[in-house]
Write a protein that holds these residues in place. Structure first.
Motif, PDB file in Angstrom:
ATOM      1  N   ALA A   1       0.818  -1.222   0.000  1.00 60.43           N
ATOM      2  CA  ALA A   1       0.000   0.000   0.000  1.00 60.43           C
ATOM      3  C   ALA A   1       0.849   1.268   0.000  1.00 60.43           C
ATOM      4  CB  ALA A   1      -0.939   0.004   1.205  1.00 60.43           C
ATOM      5  N   ASN A   2       2.142   1.108   0.192  1.00 58.54           N
ATOM      6  CA  ASN A   2       3.048   2.264   0.249  1.00 58.54           C
ATOM      7  C   ASN A   2       3.473   2.665  -1.163  1.00 58.54           C
ATOM      8  OD1 ASN A   2       5.130   4.101   0.615  1.00 58.54           O
ATOM      9  ND2 ASN A   2       6.088   2.937   2.292  1.00 58.54           N
ATOM     10  N   PRO A   3       3.086   3.833  -1.632  1.00 52.40           N
ATOM     11  CA  PRO A   3       3.409   4.228  -3.006  1.00 52.40           C
ATOM     12  C   PRO A   3       4.920   4.392  -3.232  1.00 52.40           C
ATOM     13  CG  PRO A   3       2.453   6.068  -1.790  1.00 52.40           C
ATOM     14  CD  PRO A   3       2.274   4.862  -0.938  1.00 52.40           C
ATOM     15  N   GLY A   4       5.674   4.598  -2.166  1.00 47.98           N
ATOM     16  CA  GLY A   4       7.111   4.757  -2.316  1.00 47.98           C
ATOM     17  C   GLY A   4       7.889   3.442  -2.290  1.00 47.98           C
ATOM     18  N   PHE A   5       7.201   2.331  -2.056  1.00 50.08           N
ATOM     19  CA  PHE A   5       7.914   1.062  -1.918  1.00 50.08           C
ATOM     20  C   PHE A   5       8.569   0.595  -3.222  1.00 50.08           C
ATOM     21  CE2 PHE A   5       8.045  -3.656  -1.300  1.00 50.08           C
ATOM     22  CZ  PHE A   5       9.006  -3.659  -0.298  1.00 50.08           C
ATOM     23  N   PRO A   6       7.923   0.757  -4.385  1.00 49.43           N
ATOM     24  CA  PRO A   6       8.609   0.362  -5.623  1.00 49.43           C
ATOM     25  C   PRO A   6       9.927   1.104  -5.826  1.00 49.43           C
ATOM     26  CG  PRO A   6       6.254   0.612  -6.022  1.00 49.43           C
ATOM     27  CD  PRO A   6       6.518   1.139  -4.643  1.00 49.43           C
ATOM     28  N   ILE A   7       9.981   2.378  -5.411  1.00 47.83           N
ATOM     29  CA  ILE A   7      11.240   3.131  -5.514  1.00 47.83           C
ATOM     30  C   ILE A   7      12.273   2.549  -4.551  1.00 47.83           C
ATOM     31  CG2 ILE A   7      12.289   5.402  -5.210  1.00 47.83           C
ATOM     32  CD1 ILE A   7       9.556   6.615  -5.906  1.00 47.83           C
ATOM     33  N   PHE A   8      11.809   2.201  -3.367  1.00 45.54           N
ATOM     34  CA  PHE A   8      12.698   1.560  -2.372  1.00 45.54           C
ATOM     35  C   PHE A   8      13.305   0.284  -2.937  1.00 45.54           C
ATOM     36  CE2 PHE A   8      13.095  -1.700   0.950  1.00 45.54           C
ATOM     37  CZ  PHE A   8      13.953  -1.083   1.861  1.00 45.54           C
ATOM     38  N   VAL A   9      12.519  -0.503  -3.636  1.00 50.37           N
ATOM     39  CA  VAL A   9      12.971  -1.774  -4.190  1.00 50.37           C
ATOM     40  C   VAL A   9      14.034  -1.552  -5.260  1.00 50.37           C
ATOM     41  CG1 VAL A   9      12.232  -3.718  -5.629  1.00 50.37           C
ATOM     42  CG2 VAL A   9      10.884  -3.056  -3.635  1.00 50.37           C
ATOM     43  N   GLN A  10      13.915  -0.472  -6.011  1.00 46.30           N
ATOM     44  CA  GLN A  10      14.829  -0.230  -7.120  1.00 46.30           C
ATOM     45  C   GLN A  10      16.267   0.022  -6.660  1.00 46.30           C
ATOM     46  OE1 GLN A  10      12.078   2.756  -8.973  1.00 46.30           O
ATOM     47  NE2 GLN A  10      12.711   1.745 -10.889  1.00 46.30           N
ATOM     48  N   GLN A  11      16.441   0.465  -5.421  1.00 43.83           N
ATOM     49  CA  GLN A  11      17.806   0.725  -4.942  1.00 43.83           C
ATOM     50  C   GLN A  11      18.612  -0.563  -4.766  1.00 43.83           C
ATOM     51  OE1 GLN A  11      18.265   2.029  -0.738  1.00 43.83           O
ATOM     52  NE2 GLN A  11      16.035   1.767  -0.584  1.00 43.83           N
ATOM     53  N   PHE A  12      17.919  -1.699  -4.847  1.00 42.78           N
ATOM     54  CA  PHE A  12      18.617  -2.984  -4.759  1.00 42.78           C
ATOM     55  C   PHE A  12      18.842  -3.602  -6.138  1.00 42.78           C
ATOM     56  CE2 PHE A  12      16.231  -2.542  -0.761  1.00 42.78           C
ATOM     57  CZ  PHE A  12      17.287  -2.539   0.128  1.00 42.78           C
ATOM     58  N   GLY A  13      18.632  -2.783  -7.174  1.00 46.60           N
ATOM     59  CA  GLY A  13      18.868  -3.257  -8.521  1.00 46.60           C
ATOM     60  C   GLY A  13      17.720  -4.050  -9.101  1.00 46.60           C
ATOM     61  N   LEU A  14      16.571  -3.984  -8.473  1.00 42.25           N
ATOM     62  CA  LEU A  14      15.397  -4.714  -8.948  1.00 42.25           C
ATOM     63  C   LEU A  14      14.450  -3.752  -9.657  1.00 42.25           C
ATOM     64  CD1 LEU A  14      14.641  -6.874  -5.775  1.00 42.25           C
ATOM     65  CD2 LEU A  14      15.653  -7.681  -7.917  1.00 42.25           C
ATOM     66  N   PRO A  15      13.671  -4.254 -10.582  1.00 40.92           N
ATOM     67  CA  PRO A  15      12.681  -3.397 -11.233  1.00 40.92           C
ATOM     68  C   PRO A  15      11.535  -3.080 -10.281  1.00 40.92           C
ATOM     69  CG  PRO A  15      12.443  -5.650 -11.995  1.00 40.92           C
ATOM     70  CD  PRO A  15      13.685  -5.619 -11.159  1.00 40.92           C
ATOM     71  N   ALA A  16      10.861  -1.987 -10.522  1.00 48.00           N
ATOM     72  CA  ALA A  16       9.732  -1.588  -9.669  1.00 48.00           C
ATOM     73  C   ALA A  16       8.669  -2.670  -9.622  1.00 48.00           C
ATOM     74  CB  ALA A  16       9.136  -0.280 -10.186  1.00 48.00           C
ATOM     75  N   GLU A  17       8.578  -3.443 -10.702  1.00 49.43           N
ATOM     76  CA  GLU A  17       7.576  -4.504 -10.763  1.00 49.43           C
ATOM     77  C   GLU A  17       7.829  -5.617  -9.737  1.00 49.43           C
ATOM     78  OE1 GLU A  17       7.697  -2.127 -14.250  1.00 49.43           O
ATOM     79  OE2 GLU A  17       9.285  -3.364 -13.355  1.00 49.43           O
ATOM     80  N   ALA A  18       9.046  -5.636  -9.195  1.00 44.04           N
ATOM     81  CA  ALA A  18       9.378  -6.665  -8.211  1.00 44.04           C
ATOM     82  C   ALA A  18       8.890  -6.309  -6.813  1.00 44.04           C
ATOM     83  CB  ALA A  18      10.881  -6.914  -8.183  1.00 44.04           C
ATOM     84  N   ALA A  19       8.266  -5.149  -6.655  1.00 44.96           N
ATOM     85  CA  ALA A  19       7.839  -4.697  -5.329  1.00 44.96           C
ATOM     86  C   ALA A  19       6.946  -5.710  -4.613  1.00 44.96           C
ATOM     87  CB  ALA A  19       7.137  -3.344  -5.431  1.00 44.96           C
ATOM     88  N   PRO A  20       5.923  -6.279  -5.279  1.00 43.50           N
ATOM     89  CA  PRO A  20       5.095  -7.271  -4.575  1.00 43.50           C
ATOM     90  C   PRO A  20       5.898  -8.492  -4.121  1.00 43.50           C
ATOM     91  CG  PRO A  20       3.969  -6.483  -6.533  1.00 43.50           C
ATOM     92  CD  PRO A  20       5.366  -5.962  -6.623  1.00 43.50           C
ATOM     93  N   LEU A  21       6.874  -8.912  -4.943  1.00 52.19           N
ATOM     94  CA  LEU A  21       7.711 -10.051  -4.563  1.00 52.19           C
ATOM     95  C   LEU A  21       8.510  -9.735  -3.314  1.00 52.19           C
ATOM     96  CD1 LEU A  21       9.160 -12.785  -5.074  1.00 52.19           C
ATOM     97  CD2 LEU A  21      10.742 -11.541  -6.575  1.00 52.19           C
TER      98      LEU A  21
ATOM     99  N   ALA B   1       7.862  -7.401  -1.077  1.00 47.84           N
ATOM    100  CA  ALA B   1       6.931  -7.223   0.048  1.00 47.84           C
ATOM    101  C   ALA B   1       6.579  -8.571   0.659  1.00 47.84           C
ATOM    102  CB  ALA B   1       5.667  -6.508  -0.419  1.00 47.84           C
ATOM    103  N   ASN B   2       6.330  -9.541  -0.183  1.00 52.78           N
ATOM    104  CA  ASN B   2       6.014 -10.883   0.306  1.00 52.78           C
ATOM    105  C   ASN B   2       7.205 -11.499   1.025  1.00 52.78           C
ATOM    106  OD1 ASN B   2       4.032 -13.248   0.177  1.00 52.78           O
ATOM    107  ND2 ASN B   2       5.900 -14.163  -0.647  1.00 52.78           N
TER     108      ASN B   2
END
Length: 544
Positions: free
Chosen positions: A342-362, A364-365
């Motif tokens: 639910a956090n709109p900034g989480f996909p950006i957080f994920v990208q700092q690890f070299g992952l695409p924004a689409e990996a955010a649900p993965l 998060a899980n």
């Protein structure tokens, strides 16, 4: 092995050609002279040691340094006692000696899993024998070269109270189903279904020692209370102990019993600190900012859920506590997953690890399922000794699982560091609630043991009190003070559970003092207790 040596300075005047011309200053003052008191001759009192049999578990067998081997058996507590009993009518004492000083067991030439060669000191701490001297192969084979009984030492490593009265516990046919004990298989010979108690009674003992029940709580403790090795039920324990005592005393045999120590007094549970993560460690220190960024995101959720005690923060200046899975915490995995998604900034957080924004649900899980039931350890948690070699290592199974979820190998490894990014599993830590279970069981079991000893008129050794003294300050015998400190304390062997040769000698002395009280012997008064100087605290890696 550092043992505190207490120097005694004795003044002895040797007067040669003494005559009436001596002036007072020629002799030492009376208060500086050593006074020699003639000690009484050793007597057994009313005790009959002619046929002595010991019954119990690894502490009776002479198990030390995480193995059973010949030198350890020769320094077993019952064997030490037997040498003293022999001075006042005791007979021969036979033990099921192993074939070597390597330790470990084979079955038809194959290593039995979990029955490994002994530990040795490598200069820093406990280490497998093979790591120090190279490959080693045990020669004690439960199929090919079992010794011939009867055996006076009926100590069976791993045996719980009820195992000592169980038929078939020494039958190799029951081994695949784990209903038999390899150590006892070596002892049953032509009567594989005979119980430990039956083989003890076949010798018509006149005197026995019984130190049993430790494994009824210890198995649960050493497995971190993970449920793989449960505490024995009270009714089962009571029946076993009372059966052992009533049977052993049926022929009028005398004896001495000992109780069960608290697990928090032995170094297996007190050596590993809850906060071993050193910021100066080059493998950990540089990762702290990244780790705190990840956990900082989770900490906001913990706080929002009213559970800030779950927050994880690693210090850049002081030692930090490890991260553990606490089964007593409510599992909030779903709340974490939902909050992150639910956090709109989480996909950006994920990208700092070299992952695409689409990996955010993965991700998060991943974070939710990993940290939904975790916290940092505290001083109330106890860690089993083997965790020392686990903390900070990469859990390969976790890596494989994450790679299977399409996480890059390097990132999967970063999320799989034991006690850091991957919470330590229950088997590595005794939580306060589990410690309470163990203490309650120990107290009730010890009440049973004390009652059985009193009811049968037997001598009694409070091993629990002795271990508490070892843990709190030490026990002094002659020139030696032994403590419960691993390696340096001298009382406990390298596995942190079983005693050293000196430790078993201390126990033998305690047993003799208890026998003195109950049966009128005078091992202590006659100066016949064993000298700790005659026993080792460790064994050379070259001893084979």
């Amino acid at each position: 092995m550092k043992i505190m040596n207490i120097k005694h300075i004795a003044f002895l005047a040797v007067l040669i050609g003494f005559n009436a011309c001596n002036e007072p200053e020629d002799v030492l003052p009376e208060d500086e002279m050593e006074v020699f008191v003639e000690k009484p001759e050793l007597t057994a009192g009313s005790a009959n040691f002619s046929t002595y049999v010991s019954v119990g578990n690894s502490l009776t067998a002479g198990y030390t340094d995480n193995a059973l081997f010949k030198a350890g058996q020769e320094n077993s507590m019952p064997n030490i006692l037997a040498t003293k009993f022999a001075l006042v009518g005791g007979g021969s004492f036979s033990q099921p000696l192993t074939n070597d000083n390597i330790g470990g067991l084979l079955a038809g030439g194959a290593q039995i899993p979990g029955f490994n060669p002994r530990l040795v000191f490598d200069g820093d701490g406990p280490a497998p024998l093979a790591d120090v001297i190279g490959p080693v192969t045990p020669t004690t084979d439960i199929v090919l070269n079992n010794p011939t009984g009867p055996f006076n030492n009926m100590g069976v490593p791993g045996a719980k109270s009820f195992h000592l009265i169980a038929p078939g516990y020494g039958n190799i046919a029951n081994l695949p189903a784990k209903l038999a004990n390899p150590y006892f298989i070596r002892m049953t010979g032509a009567t594989p279904d005979a119980s430990v108690l039956e083989l003890a009674m076949d010798q018509s003992p006149t005197f026995f020692t019984l130190w049993a029940g430790n494994n009824d709580v210890l198995g649960y403790a050493t497995s971190g209370g993970d449920g793989s090795n449960l505490i024995t039920e009270q009714t089962t324990f009571d029946f076993a102990i009372n059966t052992l005592v009533s049977t052993l005393t049926t022929g009028g045999a005398q004896g001495v019993m000992a109780n069960i120590p608290y697990v928090n007094t032995i170094p297996h549970f007190t050596t590993v600190p809850y906060n071993p993560l050193d910021p100066t460690n080059p493998d950990f220190g540089p990762q702290i900012p990244t780790l705190n960024t990840i956990f900082g995101t989770l900490n906001q959720i913990y706080t929002a859920l009213g559970q800030p005690e779950r927050n994880v923060v690693f210090s850049e200046t002081e030692a930090s506590a490890v991260v553990i899975r606490d089964e007593n915490l409510t599992d909030i995995s779903e709340q974490i997953i939902n909050a992150l998604n639910a956090n709109p900034g989480f996909p950006i957080f994920v990208q700092q690890f070299g992952l695409p924004a689409e990996a955010a649900p993965l991700v998060a899980n991943l974070l939710g399922t990993t940290y939904g039931q975790t916290r940092q350890a505290n001083a109330d948690d106890l860690f089993v000794l083997p965790s020392l070699s686990i903390i900070g290592t990469v859990n390969e199974a976790a890596v494989a699982a994450l790679v299977g979820q399409n996480l890059p190998l390097e990132l999967a490894g970063q999320f799989s560091v034991e006690g850091v990014s991957y919470p330590l599993e229950d088997k590595w830590v005794l939580l306060p609630e589990e410690q309470d279970e163990i203490k309650l069981a120990t107290d009730t079991f010890n009440a049973t043991i004390a009652s059985a000893a009193t009811g049968a008129g037997l001598a009694f050794v409070d091993a629990n009190a002795l271990m508490q003294t070892l843990a709190s300050g030490g026990v002094t015998y002659g020139d030696y003070t032994l403590t419960a400190s691993l390696v340096r304390g001298g009382a406990f062997s390298l596995d942190g559970v079983h005693l050293t040769g000196k430790g078993y000698a201390v126990m033998a002395n305690e047993f003799m003092k208890a026998i003195d009280v109950t049966y009128g012997s005078n091992f202590e008064a006659s100066g016949s207790l064993v000298n700790l100087e005659d026993f080792p605290t460790n064994y050379s890696p070259l001893l084979q």
